[in-house]
Scaffold this motif. Structure first.
Motif, PDB file in Angstrom:
ATOM      1  N   ILE A  52     -24.660 -14.230  18.930  1.00  0.00           N
ATOM      2  CA  ILE A  52     -23.759 -15.194  18.296  1.00  0.00           C
ATOM      3  C   ILE A  52     -23.713 -14.932  16.797  1.00  0.00           C
ATOM      4  O   ILE A  52     -24.691 -14.470  16.200  1.00  0.00           O
ATOM      5  N   GLU A  53     -22.559 -15.190  16.221  1.00  0.00           N
ATOM      6  CA  GLU A  53     -22.422 -15.051  14.773  1.00  0.00           C
ATOM      7  C   GLU A  53     -21.381 -16.029  14.264  1.00  0.00           C
ATOM      8  O   GLU A  53     -20.473 -16.437  14.993  1.00  0.00           O
ATOM      9  N   ALA A  54     -21.558 -16.422  12.991  1.00  0.00           N
ATOM     10  CA  ALA A  54     -20.643 -17.354  12.347  1.00  0.00           C
ATOM     11  C   ALA A  54     -20.540 -16.997  10.875  1.00  0.00           C
ATOM     12  O   ALA A  54     -21.544 -16.660  10.232  1.00  0.00           O
ATOM     13  N   LYS A  55     -19.344 -17.075  10.339  1.00  0.00           N
ATOM     14  CA  LYS A  55     -19.114 -16.815   8.933  1.00  0.00           C
ATOM     15  C   LYS A  55     -19.492 -18.064   8.144  1.00  0.00           C
ATOM     16  O   LYS A  55     -19.278 -19.188   8.596  1.00  0.00           O
ATOM     17  N   ALA A  56     -20.045 -17.881   6.960  1.00  0.00           N
ATOM     18  CA  ALA A  56     -20.422 -19.008   6.111  1.00  0.00           C
ATOM     19  C   ALA A  56     -19.178 -19.716   5.596  1.00  0.00           C
ATOM     20  O   ALA A  56     -18.138 -19.090   5.362  1.00  0.00           O
ATOM     21  N   VAL A  74     -21.291 -25.736  20.078  1.00  0.00           N
ATOM     22  CA  VAL A  74     -20.491 -24.630  20.595  1.00  0.00           C
ATOM     23  C   VAL A  74     -20.820 -24.404  22.060  1.00  0.00           C
ATOM     24  O   VAL A  74     -21.990 -24.346  22.447  1.00  0.00           O
ATOM     25  N   THR A  75     -19.790 -24.293  22.899  1.00  0.00           N
ATOM     26  CA  THR A  75     -19.971 -24.024  24.326  1.00  0.00           C
ATOM     27  C   THR A  75     -19.159 -22.786  24.718  1.00  0.00           C
ATOM     28  O   THR A  75     -18.155 -22.465  24.085  1.00  0.00           O
ATOM     29  N   ALA A  76     -19.615 -22.124  25.763  1.00  0.00           N
ATOM     30  CA  ALA A  76     -18.914 -20.956  26.306  1.00  0.00           C
ATOM     31  C   ALA A  76     -19.381 -20.746  27.738  1.00  0.00           C
ATOM     32  O   ALA A  76     -20.313 -21.399  28.197  1.00  0.00           O
ATOM     33  N   SER A 136     -24.613 -22.986  25.580  1.00  0.00           N
ATOM     34  CA  SER A 136     -24.278 -23.807  24.415  1.00  0.00           C
ATOM     35  C   SER A 136     -25.341 -23.632  23.336  1.00  0.00           C
ATOM     36  O   SER A 136     -26.460 -23.195  23.610  1.00  0.00           O
ATOM     37  N   PHE A 137     -24.961 -23.967  22.118  1.00  0.00           N
ATOM     38  CA  PHE A 137     -25.878 -23.929  20.978  1.00  0.00           C
ATOM     39  C   PHE A 137     -25.294 -24.767  19.853  1.00  0.00           C
ATOM     40  O   PHE A 137     -24.119 -25.148  19.895  1.00  0.00           O
ATOM     41  N   LYS A 150     -27.185 -21.546  10.279  1.00  0.00           N
ATOM     42  CA  LYS A 150     -28.390 -21.490  11.119  1.00  0.00           C
ATOM     43  C   LYS A 150     -28.047 -22.007  12.513  1.00  0.00           C
ATOM     44  O   LYS A 150     -27.300 -22.958  12.666  1.00  0.00           O
ATOM     45  N   PHE A 151     -28.647 -21.377  13.523  1.00  0.00           N
ATOM     46  CA  PHE A 151     -28.388 -21.692  14.920  1.00  0.00           C
ATOM     47  C   PHE A 151     -29.630 -22.328  15.538  1.00  0.00           C
ATOM     48  O   PHE A 151     -30.749 -21.979  15.192  1.00  0.00           O
ATOM     49  N   ARG A 152     -29.422 -23.244  16.506  1.00  0.00           N
ATOM     50  CA  ARG A 152     -30.565 -23.880  17.179  1.00  0.00           C
ATOM     51  C   ARG A 152     -30.119 -24.428  18.534  1.00  0.00           C
ATOM     52  O   ARG A 152     -28.943 -24.411  18.863  1.00  0.00           O
TER      53      ARG A 152
END
Length: 155
Positions: free
Chosen positions: A109-113, A92-94, A58-59, A39-41
């Protein structure tokens, strides 16, 4: 007597050889790993905000994500992400790419579990503009002029 001892040894060795097969777990018996999507926030800049080109973004991602498999893109242009472990979440920053100029851009944005084979996805929309900083500076200057104290003469 000697032949019965050798038969006993042969039976024992045969039993030991097939013991792993008897105790093996079949695919039907395996328990499936449940996949908990990341989950992202705390998106920064906030959604629907006007920013300058090459701004930082960032997130946060919860601990269900694999930090080695986090990616971000803006208008399908990949961003170089830096993932910092904060013990209870990943920060996370970019930086926005130089190709983005005036217009809207969706940050995807995406992330693998970390466990299981699933992918968490999210994103937000921002407006990229060269005048983003100038507009906020003008508002600040106007507010300062309005709140400046005046003397009795009005000067």
């Amino acid at each position: 007597m000697k032949s019965s001892t050798s038969w006993k040894c042969a039976i024992l060795l045969t039993g030991l050889a097939f013991a792993p097969l008897v105790s093996a777990v079949t695919p039907a018996e395996e328990t499936e790993k449940k996949c908990v999507k990341p989950k992202f926030r705390d998106f920064s800049p906030a959604p629907n905000v006007e920013v300058k080109p090459e701004s930082d973004i960032s997130f946060h991602i919860n601990r269900n994500a694999d930090p080695l498999h986090v990616s971000a893109s803006a208008k399908k242009i990949p961003l170089k992400v830096v993932v910092n472990d904060k013990k209870t979440f990943y920060y996370v920053t970019a930086k926005l790419p130089t190709e983005l100029r005036d217009g809207f851009a969706r940050i995807h944005i995406e992330a693998k579990a970390a466990e299981g084979d699933c992918l968490g996805q999210d994103g937000w929309l921002i407006k990229v503009s060269e005048q983003a900083g100038a507009a906020s500076e003008t508002k600040t200057e106007t507010a300062q002029k309005q709140s400046a104290p005046t003397t009795e003469d009005g000067k």
